[in-house]
Design a protein around this motif. Structure first.
Motif, PDB file in Angstrom:
ATOM      1  N   PRO A  89     -28.636 200.887  93.450  1.00 49.62           N
ATOM      2  CA  PRO A  89     -28.520 200.681  94.808  1.00 49.62           C
ATOM      3  C   PRO A  89     -27.450 201.108  95.588  1.00 49.62           C
ATOM      4  CG  PRO A  89     -28.268 198.819  93.611  1.00 49.62           C
ATOM      5  CD  PRO A  89     -28.701 199.488  92.514  1.00 49.62           C
ATOM      6  N   VAL A  90     -27.426 201.706  96.890  1.00 47.97           N
ATOM      7  CA  VAL A  90     -26.618 202.132  97.601  1.00 47.97           C
ATOM      8  C   VAL A  90     -26.483 201.357  98.835  1.00 47.97           C
ATOM      9  CG1 VAL A  90     -25.248 204.162  98.551  1.00 47.97           C
ATOM     10  CG2 VAL A  90     -26.215 204.113  96.096  1.00 47.97           C
ATOM     11  N   GLN A 111     -12.684 213.077  90.882  1.00 47.40           N
ATOM     12  CA  GLN A 111     -13.409 212.789  91.785  1.00 47.40           C
ATOM     13  C   GLN A 111     -14.101 211.133  91.178  1.00 47.40           C
ATOM     14  OE1 GLN A 111     -16.498 215.221  93.540  1.00 47.40           O
ATOM     15  NE2 GLN A 111     -14.811 216.996  93.637  1.00 47.40           N
ATOM     16  N   VAL A 112     -13.442 210.297  91.582  1.00 50.51           N
ATOM     17  CA  VAL A 112     -13.755 208.839  91.133  1.00 50.51           C
ATOM     18  C   VAL A 112     -13.901 208.002  92.272  1.00 50.51           C
ATOM     19  CG1 VAL A 112     -13.121 206.924  89.780  1.00 50.51           C
ATOM     20  CG2 VAL A 112     -12.545 209.107  89.077  1.00 50.51           C
ATOM     21  N   ILE A 113     -15.210 207.531  92.514  1.00 50.89           N
ATOM     22  CA  ILE A 113     -15.681 206.651  93.535  1.00 50.89           C
ATOM     23  C   ILE A 113     -15.954 205.271  92.914  1.00 50.89           C
ATOM     24  CG2 ILE A 113     -16.422 208.784  94.942  1.00 50.89           C
ATOM     25  CD1 ILE A 113     -19.034 208.172  94.293  1.00 50.89           C
ATOM     26  N   GLU A 114     -16.168 204.486  94.019  1.00 44.90           N
ATOM     27  CA  GLU A 114     -16.381 202.945  93.355  1.00 44.90           C
ATOM     28  C   GLU A 114     -17.836 202.747  94.208  1.00 44.90           C
ATOM     29  OE1 GLU A 114     -14.329 198.508  93.441  1.00 44.90           O
ATOM     30  OE2 GLU A 114     -13.374 200.172  94.051  1.00 44.90           O
ATOM     31  N   PHE A 115     -18.657 201.839  93.272  1.00 47.38           N
ATOM     32  CA  PHE A 115     -20.024 201.605  93.957  1.00 47.38           C
ATOM     33  C   PHE A 115     -20.287 200.203  93.279  1.00 47.38           C
ATOM     34  CE2 PHE A 115     -20.973 206.135  94.737  1.00 47.38           C
ATOM     35  CZ  PHE A 115     -21.587 205.768  96.006  1.00 47.38           C
ATOM     36  N   ASP A 116     -20.384 199.044  94.070  1.00 47.03           N
ATOM     37  CA  ASP A 116     -20.710 197.948  93.718  1.00 47.03           C
ATOM     38  C   ASP A 116     -19.642 197.191  92.585  1.00 47.03           C
ATOM     39  OD1 ASP A 116     -22.158 195.353  93.553  1.00 47.03           O
ATOM     40  OD2 ASP A 116     -23.749 196.208  92.193  1.00 47.03           O
ATOM     41  N   GLY A 117     -18.510 197.615  92.918  1.00 51.65           N
ATOM     42  CA  GLY A 117     -17.615 197.261  91.862  1.00 51.65           C
ATOM     43  C   GLY A 117     -17.192 197.967  90.740  1.00 51.65           C
ATOM     44  N   PRO A 142     -20.530 206.650  84.779  1.00 54.79           N
ATOM     45  CA  PRO A 142     -19.821 205.376  84.669  1.00 54.79           C
ATOM     46  C   PRO A 142     -18.437 205.682  83.928  1.00 54.79           C
ATOM     47  CG  PRO A 142     -21.967 204.792  84.245  1.00 54.79           C
ATOM     48  CD  PRO A 142     -21.937 206.299  84.052  1.00 54.79           C
ATOM     49  N   LYS A 143     -17.379 205.409  84.786  1.00 57.25           N
ATOM     50  CA  LYS A 143     -16.127 205.578  84.127  1.00 57.25           C
ATOM     51  C   LYS A 143     -15.789 204.498  82.971  1.00 57.25           C
ATOM     52  CE  LYS A 143     -11.247 205.972  85.455  1.00 57.25           C
ATOM     53  NZ  LYS A 143     -10.770 205.210  84.436  1.00 57.25           N
ATOM     54  N   ALA A 144     -16.414 203.362  83.041  1.00 64.55           N
ATOM     55  CA  ALA A 144     -16.294 202.386  81.903  1.00 64.55           C
ATOM     56  C   ALA A 144     -16.872 202.904  80.630  1.00 64.55           C
ATOM     57  CB  ALA A 144     -17.459 201.237  82.002  1.00 64.55           C
ATOM     58  N   ASN A 145     -18.084 203.899  80.476  1.00 61.43           N
ATOM     59  CA  ASN A 145     -18.483 204.519  79.358  1.00 61.43           C
ATOM     60  C   ASN A 145     -17.224 205.602  78.955  1.00 61.43           C
ATOM     61  OD1 ASN A 145     -20.613 203.292  79.739  1.00 61.43           O
ATOM     62  ND2 ASN A 145     -21.763 205.101  80.382  1.00 61.43           N
ATOM     63  N   TYR A 146     -16.526 206.250  79.875  1.00 60.61           N
ATOM     64  CA  TYR A 146     -15.530 207.159  79.478  1.00 60.61           C
ATOM     65  C   TYR A 146     -14.237 206.213  78.913  1.00 60.61           C
ATOM     66  CZ  TYR A 146     -11.169 209.942  80.307  1.00 60.61           C
ATOM     67  OH  TYR A 146      -9.973 210.671  80.230  1.00 60.61           O
ATOM     68  N   ASP A 147     -14.026 205.183  79.443  1.00 62.40           N
ATOM     69  CA  ASP A 147     -12.748 204.292  78.864  1.00 62.40           C
ATOM     70  C   ASP A 147     -13.284 203.773  77.679  1.00 62.40           C
ATOM     71  OD1 ASP A 147     -11.460 204.756  81.412  1.00 62.40           O
ATOM     72  OD2 ASP A 147     -12.053 202.882  82.376  1.00 62.40           O
ATOM     73  N   ARG A 148     -14.471 203.329  77.419  1.00 66.68           N
ATOM     74  CA  ARG A 148     -14.978 202.596  76.239  1.00 66.68           C
ATOM     75  C   ARG A 148     -14.663 203.872  75.020  1.00 66.68           C
ATOM     76  NH1 ARG A 148     -18.990 200.443  77.768  1.00 66.68           N
ATOM     77  NH2 ARG A 148     -20.225 202.279  77.549  1.00 66.68           N
TER      78      ARG A 148
END
Length: 469
Positions: A89-90, A111-117, A142-148
């Protein structure tokens, strides 16, 4: 500030180990970021290419299937920027930020953007529905996947390194303790040596540098002990020299007066061949030579050498001692197994002084043993005898003279120091007799030793024969 050796070993080792682990972990982190970033870029590029070439409608089920396979969220907008559909959802407030990101058709992880936290890497491409107008497909990884993925590459090595530090410190502490314990023992030994206690430590179990150091310290302790004995002996000799020099003048004056008195008595009594007067004169001369021998102690002065018949030397010496031995009912046995012409080279009076000293000591030792065995004397049993023997030495170049008594022998406390100055166990002894004997024997190029055999104490002198002409 004291810095114990165990800390000098373990702390630097721990520091460098941690620094190495940290450096390797940081390098692994950088490498993981680069590798994971390239992997994400390649994945987004592949998805972008496939979406751009698709010719079937990008319905919501299709988008959800792509999202399930790639883990990438997809949002579709038209050329007016109006949201058509998406897998996440956006809100209307978030849509302008999505549309502001440039780079349609390119992949850029910056290019990193934030959606829903949540943060996403953003990439966009254009696609066309079958029979429809051009639309823009936004790819959100998801950047979280990259960080993980990065963390999975970084933390295992980091934790493994940190866990390895603990056993490494334990092993280092054990090794350091194995080094410091022998060093502590050696430190105590050196401290005791500095205080004059010359002890030796047993060698270590391992053949290493510390064991070599222990052997070196033991050798040093032994040498220092021998040096101390030599220094004390020299100090005693110097003291004796000073004492002898102080009293020699007075003793010589007294002896001169005594000899004059004997001479005058001989003239007054008109008995020129009186044996008692001859013995007294010989005793006076002997005392004078004893004084001279005392002055020689520690000075290593040369002697005037002359041929000395061994039979004559022993017989005249025994003749001077026999009156004192007879006074105590103590027989003196003579046993000479030499040729009548057997001779030595040296000073007759000095050698006579030497033998006389040993015989007088033997009389005193035998009398002390008789006093200890007084019950046997009461029963009429004679328990004392003195013997002097002379025989060729097995090497054929020397003569051995041995004086034996049936005394109890020297105490164990002084057994190894009999020939050192001022060492005595007699109440009225000076500890100078045997050192003088040794000095005289060594001046004549001989040796002296003592031993116990068959309950007898024997002093054995070995002197070189005189060279035959």
């Amino acid at each position: 500030m004291r810095w114990p050796l165990i800390y000098q070993v373990t702390l630097p080792l721990a520091f460098w180990t941690l620094l190495t682990v940290f450096a390797l972990s940081m390098f692994n982190l950088w490498y993981a970021q680069v590798e994971t970033g390239e992997e994400v870029e390649a994945r987004l590029a592949a998805i972008t290419k496939q979406v751009a070439e698709v010719r079937f409608p990008l319905s919501l089920p299709v988008l959800q299937q792509i999202q399930g396979l790639t883990g990438t969220e997809l949002i579709v907008t038209d050329d007016q920027g109006i949201l058509i559909r998406g897998t996440t959802p956006v809100t209307s407030a978030e849509l302008p930020e999505l549309l502001r990101e440039p780079g349609v058709g390119s992949v850029d992880l910056s290019q990193v953007i934030e959606f829903d936290g949540e943060n996403y890497f953003h990439s966009a491409t254009q696609s066309r529905f079958s029979g429809s107008d051009m639309v823009t497909v936004h790819l959100l990884y998801p950047k979280a996947n990259y960080d993980r993925r990065v963390a999975q590459s970084f933390w295992p090595l980091m934790l493994l390194g940190l866990l390895a530090v603990a056993p490494m410190l334990v092993v280092a502490s054990i090794l350091a303790a194995r080094i410091t314990r022998p060093i502590t023992r050696l430190q105590k030994q050196v401290g005791q040596i500095a205080e004059g206690v010359f002890i030796e430590l047993p060698p270590g179990k391992t053949n290493d540098e510390l064991n070599d150091l222990a052997h070196a310290i033991n050798r040093m302790s032994h040498q220092l002990e021998s040096y101390e004995v030599k220094v004390r002996t020299m100090e005693r000799a110097q003291v004796l020299g000073q004492i002898g020099a102080g009293f020699s003048h007075q003793i010589r004056n007294a002896m001169t007066g005594g000899q004059m008195a004997i001479g005058l008595h001989r003239l007054d009594c008109n008995i020129p061949d009186c044996e008692s007067l001859q013995v007294a004169e010989r005793q006076m001369k002997m005392v004078e030579h004893m004084v001279q021998s005392m002055l020689r102690l520690g000075r290593k002065q040369d002697i005037e050498r002359a041929a000395i018949n061994v039979w004559q030397l022993i017989e005249t010496t025994v003749a001077m001692v026999r009156p004192q031995a007879s006074h105590h009912s103590l027989p003196i046995q003579e046993k000479i197994t030499l040729a009548p012409e057997a001779s030595l080279s040296g000073d007759f009076v000095l050698l006579q002084t030497c033998l006389m000293n040993l015989l007088l000591n033997g009389i005193e030792a035998t009398l002390a043993a008789q006093a200890a065995g007084s019950e046997e004397r009461k029963n009429g049993t004679e328990i004392g005898e003195l013997a002097i023997e002379a025989a060729p030495h097995p090497d054929g170049k020397s003569i051995t003279i041995r004086v034996c008594d049936e005394g109890m022998g020297p105490p164990a406390s002084v057994a190894d120091q009999l020939f050192e100055p001022l060492v005595t166990t007699k109440k009225e002894g000076t500890g100078l007799g045997l050192p003088v004997v040794r000095e005289i024997v060594e001046l004549h190029g001989g040796t002296i030793k003592w031993y116990r055999v068959d309950d007898k104490t024997c002093f054995q002198i070995t002197l070189p024969r005189s060279e035959s002409k």
